[in-house]
Design an enzyme around this catalytic site. Sequence first.
Site, PDB file in Angstrom:
ATOM      1  N   LYS A  71    -117.582  33.046 -11.646  1.00 11.46           N
ATOM      2  CA  LYS A  71    -117.285  31.858 -10.842  1.00 11.46           C
ATOM      3  C   LYS A  71    -116.989  32.265  -9.404  1.00 11.46           C
ATOM      4  O   LYS A  71    -116.615  33.408  -9.098  1.00 11.46           O
ATOM      5  CB  LYS A  71    -116.096  31.087 -11.430  1.00 11.46           C
ATOM      6  CG  LYS A  71    -114.783  31.866 -11.507  1.00 11.46           C
ATOM      7  CD  LYS A  71    -113.981  31.887 -10.211  1.00 11.46           C
ATOM      8  CE  LYS A  71    -112.726  32.735 -10.321  1.00 11.46           C
ATOM      9  NZ  LYS A  71    -111.991  32.848  -9.022  1.00 11.46           N
ATOM     10  N   ASP A  84    -108.164  30.810 -14.649  1.00 13.18           N
ATOM     11  CA  ASP A  84    -109.605  30.616 -14.495  1.00 13.18           C
ATOM     12  C   ASP A  84    -110.329  30.332 -15.813  1.00 13.18           C
ATOM     13  O   ASP A  84    -111.495  29.940 -15.803  1.00 13.18           O
ATOM     14  CB  ASP A  84    -110.245  31.854 -13.854  1.00 13.18           C
ATOM     15  CG  ASP A  84    -109.852  32.039 -12.399  1.00 13.18           C
ATOM     16  OD1 ASP A  84    -109.462  31.047 -11.758  1.00 13.18           O
ATOM     17  OD2 ASP A  84    -109.933  33.177 -11.897  1.00 13.18           O
TER      18      ASP A  84
END
Length: 266
Positions: free
Chosen positions: A11, A138
């Site tokens: 990401k 995350d």
Amino acid sequence: MTTLYEGAFAKLNLTLDVLGKREDGYHDLKSVMQTVSVRDDIEIDVGTGKPWKLLCSNEDIPCDERNLAWKAAKVYCDAMNKDPDGIEIRILKRIPSGAGMGGGSADAAAMLRLLNRHFDGALPQEKLISMAAKLGADVPFCLTGGTCRCDGIGDILTPVTGRPDYTVLIAKNGEGVSTAEAFRLLDESFAAKPHEPHSGEDIYAALAGGNAHALKESVYNAFEEVILPIRPLAQELKEIMNAYGAICTQMTGSGPSVFGIFLSDA
């Protein structure tokens, strides 16, 4: 024995603000995250009849209960009250570690998806996200992927529509900074000088309108203020990308990886 495979995608934080430290020790975040094509490959054998085992292509990654993928497997099995009769996890690492790209989180999220698939989707997505949040800020996003606004401790996800046409170049140069150390530095900075939260609203309009040019004024990362001074190589990467035509450059996560956004018609 059953063998399953899953990709674990990295990401980027297009925006990342830290709103403050909570009483439980976590930090409230406000971020827009984006999945990118860089990935680890996760393969598992379930029902080996042997003690749990983890193998990784990167010898610097722990291959025991300290590994986030291992932790995710245990959290899932505990929640299901299931004994999988032995698991072997094999991780082919491509996402650099300590880079702010969510490598460990992506692996953990892939494990949750794999085990839920093995158990015929026994747990709903909401339950998986709750479990993911206990593993790391995350992990909920890595579980879902795409483009999302992430609030709370990273567990409140709102999909963001729109996909401007741009190319991302990601580079890492130099030693990483642990997440705990990055937050410590940021907490000290906020204590010395009160932090004015970044509104972040302009990026939603840029994404929804497909306006890649507007990203130049939209990206933001609160960690740059405390990480770039101690990781000058990250600042150097930003300058190199800017020199080669990036419309904007920024660290992702707590760094030191830097990404540059380039327009396809540039």
